[in-house]
Design a protein around this motif. Structure first.
Motif, short mmCIF file in Angstrom:
data_model
loop_
_atom_site.label_atom_id
_atom_site.label_comp_id
_atom_site.label_asym_id
_atom_site.label_seq_id
_atom_site.Cartn_x
_atom_site.Cartn_y
_atom_site.Cartn_z
N THR C 22 0.84 -1.20 0.00
CA THR C 22 0.00 0.00 0.00
C THR C 22 0.88 1.25 0.00
N LYS C 25 2.39 1.81 -3.39
CA LYS C 25 1.40 2.32 -4.33
C LYS C 25 1.27 3.84 -4.19
N LYS C 26 1.46 4.34 -2.95
CA LYS C 26 1.40 5.79 -2.70
C LYS C 26 2.76 6.45 -2.91
N GLU C 217 -6.40 8.59 -6.46
CA GLU C 217 -5.23 9.15 -5.78
C GLU C 217 -5.14 10.64 -6.05
#
Lengths: 217, 217, 217
Positions: C22, C25-26, C217
């Motif tokens: 996670t 992904k950021k 996002e």
């Protein structure tokens, strides 16, 4: 005692429904709705008790767990009809924060903390369930932008300490301090009051836009 | 003692102002600004004390509550002039995190915890107020993306334990460990250093875009 | 004992990798990735212990700190190959939440708490690391939207208490309750089950859109 318990129930119901509504606006599933409702109702008191190093009430007394469960279930079932009881919910919520403010202040006094911290604990008890609700739902907490909610609690807490200098009994002080919270909240909503902006007039439209952007789902 | 207290004050001021600035960027109202400033200043230490099961300092010693209140008020009033003191604030902040790192490490040692956990507690004391600030303002915490801030604290904490193997007195160790934090931070900012990216060079532009998107208000 | 420890290791690895993924992904930096991995692995148990007023395990027993560190490092190095072990990670994660659910339930029983709270503590132990991970990464927690994850834990916890009414030994109860969690999770993923939506059929497309928007996002 019984009156306090009834007020506590009404407040818990209002907080649970407010949590459930926010969760449904974010289209969460039933488990998510229940957790958000629960956290909204007990989050402020739990944070207060963690900071005080005290026992967490809802872990040993299940009454409120049941109240929250039933209130959330009803909020889900009647979610399209909640507009009809909006006014009652607002009143429940208002007397709820009045009670929680006073409860928090008294917990602080019992722990022998300075007045300013007691007022902070009262405000935290009343307002931080909503803060955690908004964080879990990925929003900037609403009370950081419309602060008469918190201001009412702060002024109620302050009045509690001012009244302690008078010969009033604790019961009377509790009632007056709670009434201060309720009155300020009702006045603020009726006349659409908010704290003065620190950003100046020319920025108001831009502010509005930014807030809307910040909250866009 | 007095020097430590002055450093603590300067650090608290810098942290409060940084919280107030983030809150004002999000256009929060005065109550929201105060809460964010407060949480930025005391959040790291509070989380550390909760994990340690220790008393929360600011609940019994009001000095810092007042410092935070005054610093926040001044930050609101002079918000357009803060650019002029940016350099001072940066220095206050840097010596502040150096002090908080050492304080956190020493609290861990006093609780008889293993060195790696003491270093983590030091870093937490220095950095997690900012993490909570960013969560409340609905941002991905900045120290998760520009980590020299945290790395300086970690290396300062590690040097504390290395120095304990030497015959230096505790006072000297504190000063050196704190200086390590300050030096790394200053070097990192001066030379615009950051930890090596794990994502590879070809992705850098895309990364930049994603970060900007993730932070769009 | 040894089997429990191995399961605990596998669960910790799966949770750390899920946190690291996670975080990557950021596009967080190495420090951010490590913190998110750590919080995902220990966050649920830490919150449970804070509520119980118990000692925080990872502060005194470093085994899991090392496991998390190594798992995170491997996840960063082999981040492009993690697809190949996705199935193993899913299995580790599933037996991990089964173990954590049972552990949480037993901690609640040891603290003499009512069954409903014990089930809540078990679910919290298994699921809230992921909730904190998602909050730190500025997402609405995924278990509030795909709740079979939490439902499996709840039903596993409930079966623990039903089985206590039978003459089975505690060991057998632990195994059956854990198997309930694992079976429900596997069934839910295999048949792509989720809790019934409360929003009605006509809204489903809109729901999908809103979820996608909320997660952009």
């Amino acid at each position: 005692m019984t009156l306090l318990l009834i007020i506590d129930f009404l407040g818990t119901i209002a907080f649970s429904v407010s949590g459930a509504l926010t969760a449904m606006k974010k289209r969460l599933d039933p488990f998510g709705i229940l957790i958000i409702a629960f956290v909204t109702a007990v989050g402020g008191g739990t944070l207060r008790d963690l900071l005080l190093g005290a026992h967490i009430t809802w872990m040993r007394d299940l009454t409120f767990v049941y109240v929250i469960g039933v209130a959330t279930l009803l909020a889900i079932i009647f979610r399209k009809k909640l507009g009809y009881v909006r006014r009652s919910l607002f009143l429940f919520d208002t007397i709820g924060i009045a009670l929680y403010t006073v409860l928090g202040v008294e917990k602080g006094i019992a722990a022998d903390l300075p007045p300013i911290i007691c007022v902070a604990l009262g405000t935290m008890t009343a307002c931080f369930g909503g803060v955690i609700r908004d964080i879990l739902c990925n929003e900037i907490p609403v009370i950081f932008r419309k602060n008469i909610y918190a201001t009412a609690c702060i002024l109620g807490g302050v009045s509690y300490f001012i009244l302690q200098k008078t010969p009033f009994s604790t019961e009377v002080i509790v009632v007056i301090a709670g009434s201060v919270v309720i009155s300020i909240r009702l006045l603020a909503v009726t006349f659409n009051l908010s704290l003065p902006s620190v950003y100046g007039k020319d920025n108001e439209i831009e502010t509005q836009k930014r807030i809307e952007n910040a909250n866009k789902e």
